[in-house]
Design a protein around this motif. Sequence first.
Motif, PDB file in Angstrom:
ATOM      1  N   ALA A 310       0.761  -1.324  -0.008  1.00 28.83           N
ATOM      2  CA  ALA A 310       0.041  -0.057  -0.018  1.00 28.83           C
ATOM      3  C   ALA A 310       0.841   1.217  -0.110  1.00 28.83           C
ATOM      4  O   ALA A 310       0.353   2.320  -0.564  1.00 28.83           O
ATOM      5  N   GLU A 311       1.912   1.225   0.772  1.00 30.30           N
ATOM      6  CA  GLU A 311       3.015   2.396   0.664  1.00 30.30           C
ATOM      7  C   GLU A 311       3.843   2.328  -0.532  1.00 30.30           C
ATOM      8  O   GLU A 311       4.695   3.104  -0.639  1.00 30.30           O
ATOM      9  N   GLU A 312       3.740   1.329  -1.373  1.00 28.04           N
ATOM     10  CA  GLU A 312       4.508   1.132  -2.614  1.00 28.04           C
ATOM     11  C   GLU A 312       5.974   1.146  -2.264  1.00 28.04           C
ATOM     12  O   GLU A 312       7.013   1.597  -2.802  1.00 28.04           O
ATOM     13  N   VAL A 313       6.353   0.280  -1.055  1.00 24.84           N
ATOM     14  CA  VAL A 313       7.730  -0.101  -0.788  1.00 24.84           C
ATOM     15  C   VAL A 313       7.972  -1.634  -1.289  1.00 24.84           C
ATOM     16  O   VAL A 313       7.138  -2.235  -0.707  1.00 24.84           O
ATOM     17  N   SER A 314       8.797  -1.778  -1.980  1.00 22.74           N
ATOM     18  CA  SER A 314       9.185  -3.007  -2.776  1.00 22.74           C
ATOM     19  C   SER A 314      10.380  -3.652  -1.649  1.00 22.74           C
ATOM     20  O   SER A 314      10.921  -3.232  -0.734  1.00 22.74           O
ATOM     21  N   ALA A 315      10.468  -5.058  -2.176  1.00 30.49           N
ATOM     22  CA  ALA A 315      11.596  -5.613  -1.307  1.00 30.49           C
ATOM     23  C   ALA A 315      12.866  -5.097  -1.541  1.00 30.49           C
ATOM     24  O   ALA A 315      14.067  -5.071  -0.570  1.00 30.49           O
ATOM     25  N   ASP A 316      13.256  -4.520  -2.550  1.00 33.48           N
ATOM     26  CA  ASP A 316      14.707  -3.719  -2.961  1.00 33.48           C
ATOM     27  C   ASP A 316      14.611  -2.653  -1.918  1.00 33.48           C
ATOM     28  O   ASP A 316      15.856  -2.375  -1.375  1.00 33.48           O
ATOM     29  N   ASP A 317      13.461  -1.808  -1.667  1.00 34.62           N
ATOM     30  CA  ASP A 317      13.804  -0.711  -0.731  1.00 34.62           C
ATOM     31  C   ASP A 317      13.885  -1.124   0.908  1.00 34.62           C
ATOM     32  O   ASP A 317      14.818  -0.568   1.107  1.00 34.62           O
ATOM     33  N   VAL A 318      13.343  -2.547   1.055  1.00 33.81           N
ATOM     34  CA  VAL A 318      13.541  -2.887   2.452  1.00 33.81           C
ATOM     35  C   VAL A 318      15.121  -3.399   2.402  1.00 33.81           C
ATOM     36  O   VAL A 318      15.719  -3.113   3.500  1.00 33.81           O
ATOM     37  N   VAL A 319      15.502  -4.037   1.479  1.00 33.11           N
ATOM     38  CA  VAL A 319      16.991  -4.345   1.534  1.00 33.11           C
ATOM     39  C   VAL A 319      17.863  -3.403   1.630  1.00 33.11           C
ATOM     40  O   VAL A 319      19.003  -3.108   2.445  1.00 33.11           O
ATOM     41  N   ARG A 320      17.805  -2.097   0.919  1.00 35.26           N
ATOM     42  CA  ARG A 320      18.495  -0.975   0.926  1.00 35.26           C
ATOM     43  C   ARG A 320      18.359  -0.237   2.251  1.00 35.26           C
ATOM     44  O   ARG A 320      19.480   0.158   2.675  1.00 35.26           O
ATOM     45  N   ARG A 321      17.302  -0.118   2.825  1.00 29.83           N
ATOM     46  CA  ARG A 321      17.236   0.246   4.196  1.00 29.83           C
ATOM     47  C   ARG A 321      17.970  -0.590   5.379  1.00 29.83           C
ATOM     48  O   ARG A 321      18.522  -0.223   6.206  1.00 29.83           O
ATOM     49  N   VAL A 322      17.823  -2.053   5.023  1.00 27.53           N
ATOM     50  CA  VAL A 322      18.725  -2.917   5.921  1.00 27.53           C
ATOM     51  C   VAL A 322      20.143  -2.864   5.775  1.00 27.53           C
ATOM     52  O   VAL A 322      20.672  -2.748   6.676  1.00 27.53           O
ATOM     53  N   LEU A 323      20.563  -2.537   5.009  1.00 28.25           N
ATOM     54  CA  LEU A 323      22.002  -2.298   4.322  1.00 28.25           C
ATOM     55  C   LEU A 323      22.346  -0.967   5.069  1.00 28.25           C
ATOM     56  O   LEU A 323      23.638  -0.829   5.534  1.00 28.25           O
ATOM     57  N   ARG A 324      21.733   0.247   5.216  1.00 27.25           N
ATOM     58  CA  ARG A 324      21.923   1.119   5.717  1.00 27.25           C
ATOM     59  C   ARG A 324      21.892   1.017   7.163  1.00 27.25           C
ATOM     60  O   ARG A 324      22.520   1.698   8.058  1.00 27.25           O
ATOM     61  N   ALA A 325      21.081   0.250   7.780  1.00 28.40           N
ATOM     62  CA  ALA A 325      20.892   0.227   9.133  1.00 28.40           C
ATOM     63  C   ALA A 325      21.884  -0.645  10.075  1.00 28.40           C
ATOM     64  O   ALA A 325      22.239  -0.464  10.970  1.00 28.40           O
ATOM     65  N   VAL A 326      22.373  -1.813   9.217  1.00 30.91           N
ATOM     66  CA  VAL A 326      23.456  -2.756   9.654  1.00 30.91           C
ATOM     67  C   VAL A 326      24.741  -2.029   9.846  1.00 30.91           C
ATOM     68  O   VAL A 326      25.281  -1.463   8.677  1.00 30.91           O
ATOM     69  N   ARG A 327      25.463  -2.131  10.893  1.00 28.63           N
ATOM     70  CA  ARG A 327      27.068  -1.501  10.895  1.00 28.63           C
ATOM     71  C   ARG A 327      27.751  -2.197  10.125  1.00 28.63           C
ATOM     72  O   ARG A 327      27.870  -3.410  10.320  1.00 28.63           O
ATOM     73  N   VAL A 328      28.788  -1.618   9.413  1.00 25.48           N
ATOM     74  CA  VAL A 328      29.428  -1.970   8.500  1.00 25.48           C
ATOM     75  C   VAL A 328      30.978  -2.425   9.459  1.00 25.48           C
ATOM     76  O   VAL A 328      31.256  -1.288   9.956  1.00 25.48           O
ATOM     77  N   PRO A 329      31.528  -3.439   9.392  1.00 32.42           N
ATOM     78  CA  PRO A 329      32.779  -3.656  10.367  1.00 32.42           C
ATOM     79  C   PRO A 329      34.031  -2.781   9.715  1.00 32.42           C
ATOM     80  O   PRO A 329      34.001  -2.482   8.562  1.00 32.42           O
TER      81      PRO A 329
END
Length: 329
Positions: A310-329
């Motif tokens: 409904a919010e037009e959020v795709s799985a690609d959008d979710v993955v991009r947000r996950v990559l931003r959220a998880v700290r890079v070692p």
Amino acid sequence: MTQPSPYAPPGSPPRAEFLDRIVQEVHRRVVGQDYMVERLLIGLLTGGHVLCEGLPGLAKTLAVRTLADTVDASFQRIQFTPDLLPADVVGTTIYNQRTGEFVPHRGPIFAHIVLADEVNRAPAKVQAALLEAMQEKQVTIGGETYDLPKPFLVLATQNPLEQVGTYALPEAQVDRFMLKVRVGYPTREEEREIMRRMSTGSDIPVQPVATPADILSAREAISGLYLDDRIADYILDLVAATREPKRFGAAELEPLIEYGASPRATLALAACSRAHAYLRGRSYVVPEDVKAIAPDVLRHRVITTYEAEAEEVSADDVVRRVLRAVRVP
């Protein structure tokens, strides 16, 4: 003086000259599409099946067929249609009148590289037959089990635009694809070169420059590439963040994710990151390898909710947000 990488063990990087020759031969026919070609190579080097999704006319089928032509191995193309039967894919038994026995007739799935063209046009029974081949590397004909050749790889294409006469792939089968690659339009200059190169109408020949033994040897080398514990933790965190985003400071994603990625995604992300590093001549994996390959590994394994739709959020959008959220070692 270049500082040594904190993720690198002592030792020299691997060498795989035949891969450069493969890419060179592929680009004799395929203009641009470097991203797709590299992902197909990663599938070939890891033994992971690849699903290419894109609009018609973007050289998906041409790229797969050309890649197969560069490897001195058996190749079969299966055009998936609504009236296709499982026997058309795996084979069947035929009655031999001379001996009075049923003998197996092997289908086109018995090849090193199989192109499943427009894979989402086949009905459920065909998808189930293909699923066994993809997962178990074997098929059942007349109650007998037969191993598929090594290496064995399914490279599939599908058109996301047209829905008439198509069957949505079951989540269990989509999960068997190591990578799902989005294929985009070429640039203006690439399209100009396509127009120039294809204007003659004659086929552009390519030469086989690798053997199945080369591929199997490269797979063994890739499986031995160094994966630092910090990189392993990063991979685990990325996959875990698709299941419990709140734990990684992305609570806004929880109502958007129905199901996160399975442990198969963890294994695929580690294998593909190693292959990505191998293609760059490194004997170790860095975070950039994981980040580069993560969208292709995770996009088809993250199931979004109706709220996300409904919010037009795709799985690609979710993955991009996950990559931003998880700290890079």
